[in-house]
Design a protein around this motif. Structure first.
Motif, PDB file in Angstrom:
ATOM      1  N   PHE A  96      -9.086  43.145  -9.597  1.00 34.87           N
ATOM      2  CA  PHE A  96      -7.895  42.346  -9.371  1.00 34.87           C
ATOM      3  C   PHE A  96      -6.701  42.939 -10.124  1.00 34.87           C
ATOM      4  O   PHE A  96      -5.612  43.109  -9.567  1.00 34.87           O
ATOM      5  CB  PHE A  96      -8.140  40.904  -9.825  1.00 34.87           C
ATOM      6  CG  PHE A  96      -6.936  40.007  -9.721  1.00 34.87           C
ATOM      7  CD1 PHE A  96      -6.659  39.331  -8.543  1.00 34.87           C
ATOM      8  CD2 PHE A  96      -6.067  39.844 -10.797  1.00 34.87           C
ATOM      9  CE1 PHE A  96      -5.548  38.506  -8.443  1.00 34.87           C
ATOM     10  CE2 PHE A  96      -4.957  39.024 -10.705  1.00 34.87           C
ATOM     11  CZ  PHE A  96      -4.698  38.352  -9.528  1.00 34.87           C
ATOM     12  N   THR A  97      -6.903  43.263 -11.394  1.00 38.32           N
ATOM     13  CA  THR A  97      -5.829  43.836 -12.211  1.00 38.32           C
ATOM     14  C   THR A  97      -5.353  45.166 -11.648  1.00 38.32           C
ATOM     15  O   THR A  97      -4.142  45.435 -11.598  1.00 38.32           O
ATOM     16  CB  THR A  97      -6.310  44.024 -13.657  1.00 38.32           C
ATOM     17  OG1 THR A  97      -6.726  42.757 -14.182  1.00 38.32           O
ATOM     18  CG2 THR A  97      -5.212  44.591 -14.537  1.00 38.32           C
ATOM     19  N   ALA A  98      -6.287  45.995 -11.201  1.00 39.14           N
ATOM     20  CA  ALA A  98      -5.909  47.277 -10.603  1.00 39.14           C
ATOM     21  C   ALA A  98      -5.084  47.071  -9.340  1.00 39.14           C
ATOM     22  O   ALA A  98      -4.111  47.794  -9.090  1.00 39.14           O
ATOM     23  CB  ALA A  98      -7.160  48.095 -10.289  1.00 39.14           C
ATOM     24  N   GLY A  99      -5.450  46.081  -8.542  1.00 43.58           N
ATOM     25  CA  GLY A  99      -4.694  45.799  -7.322  1.00 43.58           C
ATOM     26  C   GLY A  99      -3.274  45.347  -7.611  1.00 43.58           C
ATOM     27  O   GLY A  99      -2.322  45.787  -6.964  1.00 43.58           O
ATOM     28  N   VAL A 100      -3.116  44.460  -8.605  1.00 40.18           N
ATOM     29  CA  VAL A 100      -1.779  43.984  -8.981  1.00 40.18           C
ATOM     30  C   VAL A 100      -0.932  45.141  -9.491  1.00 40.18           C
ATOM     31  O   VAL A 100       0.241  45.294  -9.123  1.00 40.18           O
ATOM     32  CB  VAL A 100      -1.886  42.879 -10.048  1.00 40.18           C
ATOM     33  CG1 VAL A 100      -0.511  42.514 -10.589  1.00 40.18           C
ATOM     34  CG2 VAL A 100      -2.554  41.642  -9.461  1.00 40.18           C
ATOM     35  N   LEU A 101      -1.518  45.978 -10.355  1.00 40.76           N
ATOM     36  CA  LEU A 101      -0.791  47.124 -10.892  1.00 40.76           C
ATOM     37  C   LEU A 101      -0.392  48.087  -9.776  1.00 40.76           C
ATOM     38  O   LEU A 101       0.755  48.566  -9.726  1.00 40.76           O
ATOM     39  CB  LEU A 101      -1.665  47.847 -11.921  1.00 40.76           C
ATOM     40  CG  LEU A 101      -1.063  49.074 -12.603  1.00 40.76           C
ATOM     41  CD1 LEU A 101       0.167  48.692 -13.410  1.00 40.76           C
ATOM     42  CD2 LEU A 101      -2.100  49.743 -13.498  1.00 40.76           C
TER      43      LEU A 101
END
Length: 506
Positions: A273-278
């Motif tokens: 999820f964090t990688a997608g947001v970044l």
């Protein structure tokens, strides 16, 4: 077809893809309005007699208000239903477009742009959330989200082209009026095709949280813009920075106390999820920065028309379409890591080619834009899957809002930071001949306006702007390379055939 497929929101395949077409129309309107004024701004500024500050807010009122409201609108969509939110957003967007098209003053146009942002903020999270509840088969959902992601890139790239073409044929208000018929058709289609809402009345919407995050965003943008001035005003920087820090701090503390926060920071513990947001934010940072400085550079230095400059940056959209669609189609085979980290790495190489092409040849520069688009198309298509696929269904609205905030922040920061950077480098490096007007040292447009056609002044000013352009390309490349490294680490366990880390009921 599997049992899951037959239960897919109770919709036939035709209705499911019809919903996607309708959602795509709304998304295209939202993203077009983010960039359509890049080419129309000089004309409408002259027509309305807008000041420099008013021109700034004509552009920035839209993304800033939208980013401030997105988190709240996503949670509100969970409460009242995403279909209803999308319809409300369409109606508000259509009314605001009419007001903007016939605005008699800059002040009213700024207010209309803010109202457009309210409609866009209502629609944006609903677009992804509707995909999430309409497409329950993972492979279909991946492809649908890939189409969604590609439209974001296409909309941003087509904005300057649409603006230039409409200005050539009509008056400046046409860039807003064109939204109205699309809104009418989309409303009818949503009422006919979209699945019924399953609202959760237990969710609460907190207006104060939206105000706090908007104060943080506005303060941050003012800080970045003022730091780009030469010299910056220390008082303005201090006040803007303090406002931003206080706004964000109060927002975070309030979310930790609320029973139903606009954003549950625990969802960032999921690395995918964090990688997608970044990745989403970095993609829009690169697209927005490239688009802004490239259209300005080729209009100001090379004398391109607004339409020609818009067509030039459309090369990035051309490169993004095939990789966006293929990324969604093959994600189940490759996993997220090669699509996101590899796409960012490819885009880094494309930006380097753009920089080299500035002196090596126009064809290489265009090829660099295509390569950059190819990398970012892959990223934006699957970043959305990484985000909405790694939260439970009850968090769909929240996840969609987080993604849209990431997109808007990437675009806002690109315009604020990179626009200020190129001007700062220009003012720092320009070497004008003796007797040149003082105004020529401030910016390239000032040099062209005050230089009275003096070749020596224009040559020096163009050279300084090109230096700023190259520095800006270097910053974009470094940011993308860093993003590739960070997302590769975050996604090191998310390989081929991996699925969402959170189960639907989790």
């Amino acid at each position: 077809m599997s049992a899951v497929g037959t239960r897919d929101a109770g919709l036939t395949a035709a209705r499911r893809w019809g919903v996607l077409v309708t959602i795509g129309a709304g998304l295209l309107l939202i993203t077009l309005d983010n960039s359509i004024l890049y080419t129309a701004l000089p004309t409408l500024t002259e027509e309305l007699g807008a000041s420099g500050a008013q021109s700034l807010w004509i552009i920035n009122a839209y993304p800033l208000v939208m980013a401030g409201l997105l988190l709240g609108s996503g949670t509100l969509g969970d409460r009242v239903g995403h279909r209803r939110m999308f319809l409300i957003g369409l109606v508000v967007f259509g009314v605001a477009s009419l007001v903007a098209a016939f605005a008699p003053s800059a002040g009213l146009l700024i207010a209309a742009r803010a109202l457009l942002a309210v409609g866009a903020a209502a629609m944006m999270p609903a677009t992804l959330a509707l995909i999430r509840v309409t497409f329950l088969v993972e492979r279909e959902r991946n492809l649908a989200i890939a189409v969604w992601g590609s439209l974001s890139v296409v909309g941003m790239a087509l904005g300057p082209i649409a603006g230039g073409a409409l200005l050539k044929a009509f008056w400046w208000g046409s860039v807003f009026l064109v939204n109205v018929p699309v809104v009418i058709v989309a409303v009818v289609a949503v009422l006919s095709l979209a699945p019924r809402d399953q609202p959760d009345p237990g969710k609460t919407w907190d207006l104060l949280s939206s105000v706090q995050v908007m104060a943080g965003l506005v303060g941050a943008v003012f800080t970045i813009k003022e730091l780009g001035h030469r010299p910056p005003n220390p008082a303005v920087v201090a006040v803007a920075a303090i406002t931003s820090i206080i706004g964000f701090r109060l927002f975070v503390r309030r979310q930790q106390r609320l029973a139903h926060p606009l954003i549950d920071f625990a969802i960032f513990r999921n690395p995918a999820f964090t990688a997608g947001v970044l990745a989403a934010g970095l993609s829009m940072f690169a697209v927005g920065g490239l688009q802004l400085v490239t259209t300005q550079r080729f209009q100001l230095v090379e004398g391109f028309t607004p339409l020609a400059a818009g067509l030039l940056v459309a090369a990035a959209a051309l490169g993004s379409l095939p990789t966006a669609l293929l990324g969604g189609a093959f994600l189940h085979r490759t996993g997220l890591r090669p699509m996101i980290a590899g796409g960012l790495a490819l885009a880094t190489g494309g930006v380097v080619l753009v920089a080299v092409g500035l002196s090596a040849g126009f064809a290489l520069l265009v090829f660099g834009l295509v390569v950059t688009g190819a990398g970012l198309g892959s990223v934006m298509a699957v970043a959305s899957t990484a985000i909405v696929g790694n939260v439970p269904a009850r968090r769909a609205g929240m996840a969609s809002s987080v993604e849209e905030v990431s997109y808007e922040l990437g675009s806002v920061i690109a315009v604020a930071m990179l626009g200020s950077l190129v001007t700062f480098v220009y003012a720092t490096t320009v070497r004008l001949p003796a007797g040149a007007p003082a105004a020529a040292r401030e910016s390239l447009p000032d040099a062209h306006a005050s230089g009275a056609g003096n070749p020596a002044i224009l040559e020096a000013a163009n050279a300084a702007y090109d230096t700023g352009y190259l520095v800006t390309m270097a910053v974009i490349a470094v940011v993308l390379a860093a993003g590739a490294a960070v997302t590769a680490r975050l996604l090191r366990h998310h390989g081929p055939a991996s699925v969402s880390a959170l189960r639907p009921g989790h």
